[in-house]
Scaffold this active site. Sequence first.
Site, PDB file in Angstrom:
ATOM      1  N   ASP A 128      -8.949 -57.916-136.729  1.00  0.00           N
ATOM      2  CA  ASP A 128     -10.271 -58.506-136.923  1.00  0.00           C
ATOM      3  C   ASP A 128     -10.136 -59.800-137.710  1.00  0.00           C
ATOM      4  OD1 ASP A 128      -9.709 -57.342-139.397  1.00  0.00           O
ATOM      5  OD2 ASP A 128     -11.746 -56.628-139.723  1.00  0.00           O
ATOM      6  N   TYR A 151     -10.243 -62.869-140.477  1.00  0.00           N
ATOM      7  CA  TYR A 151     -10.080 -62.933-141.923  1.00  0.00           C
ATOM      8  C   TYR A 151     -11.443 -62.768-142.579  1.00  0.00           C
ATOM      9  CZ  TYR A 151      -5.457 -64.980-140.929  1.00  0.00           C
ATOM     10  OH  TYR A 151      -4.186 -65.214-140.487  1.00  0.00           O
ATOM     11  N   PHE A 199      -4.944 -64.729-136.397  1.00  0.00           N
ATOM     12  CA  PHE A 199      -3.868 -65.226-137.257  1.00  0.00           C
ATOM     13  C   PHE A 199      -4.076 -66.665-137.723  1.00  0.00           C
ATOM     14  CE2 PHE A 199      -1.646 -61.814-134.901  1.00  0.00           C
ATOM     15  CZ  PHE A 199      -1.244 -61.033-135.976  1.00  0.00           C
ATOM     16  N   HIS A 250       4.449 -55.645-136.917  1.00  0.00           N
ATOM     17  CA  HIS A 250       3.435 -56.619-137.323  1.00  0.00           C
ATOM     18  C   HIS A 250       4.070 -57.629-138.281  1.00  0.00           C
ATOM     19  CE1 HIS A 250      -0.283 -58.210-139.108  1.00  0.00           C
ATOM     20  NE2 HIS A 250      -0.879 -57.770-138.023  1.00  0.00           N
TER      21      HIS A 250
END
Length: 223
Positions: free
Chosen positions: A66, A68, A79, A188
């Site tokens: 989701d 920031y 990102f 990740h």
Amino acid sequence: MDVAIEASWKQELQEEFDKPYFEKIVLFLKEEKKAGKVIYPPGKLIFNAFDCTPFRKVKVVIIGQDPYHNPGQAHGLCFSVPDRVAPPPSLINIFKELKDDLDIAIRQTGNLEPWARQGVLLLNTSLTVEASTPMSHKEIGWHIFTDEVIKHISRDKEHVVFMLWGKFAQNKETLVDKTKHKVLKAAHPSPLSAYNGFFGCGHFSKANNWLREMGEQPIDWAL
């Protein structure tokens, strides 16, 4: 329902915008704003990933969770952060892997729009979040919508690379037709997991090598 989104996506996804679950998403966001909640990203940037990467241009899909949830960071691309905003830790690790993989100097900006405009769909599975409350909108229906986005890409396009980083993104693998698309999986890039298989994954060079094999133009990750 009339949704402000890039024309090729609007055509591809129109049936989703007309479904009850999507109307509930819109109603929920309106009610939250009316109640004084701060929602990220700003309304005009909720569909920024789609606006920057038209459906016809999609070559690579990177999946995040989701947006920031801190002020000024979210701008609708997973990102990525706007210019003049410090890159968060996961993004810094992405740049480190890019340096090791393709010897591309670590970027001074965390704005990934140049990737998006080349065909890298930077897709969060939830497109909104409440300020300071990560994953706060994970149950409002966005996952239904973004799963359909992945299904449409898989069904209606050829030779797309899906970069699935972490278990959350890897759960989307079942939505992808691997007979015509490439799936790359790794840990990740978060500092908590990057050393468990993200560093050294070589996804950026692997993606470009496969695109070339398929007769597609590779991504210039240095932009």
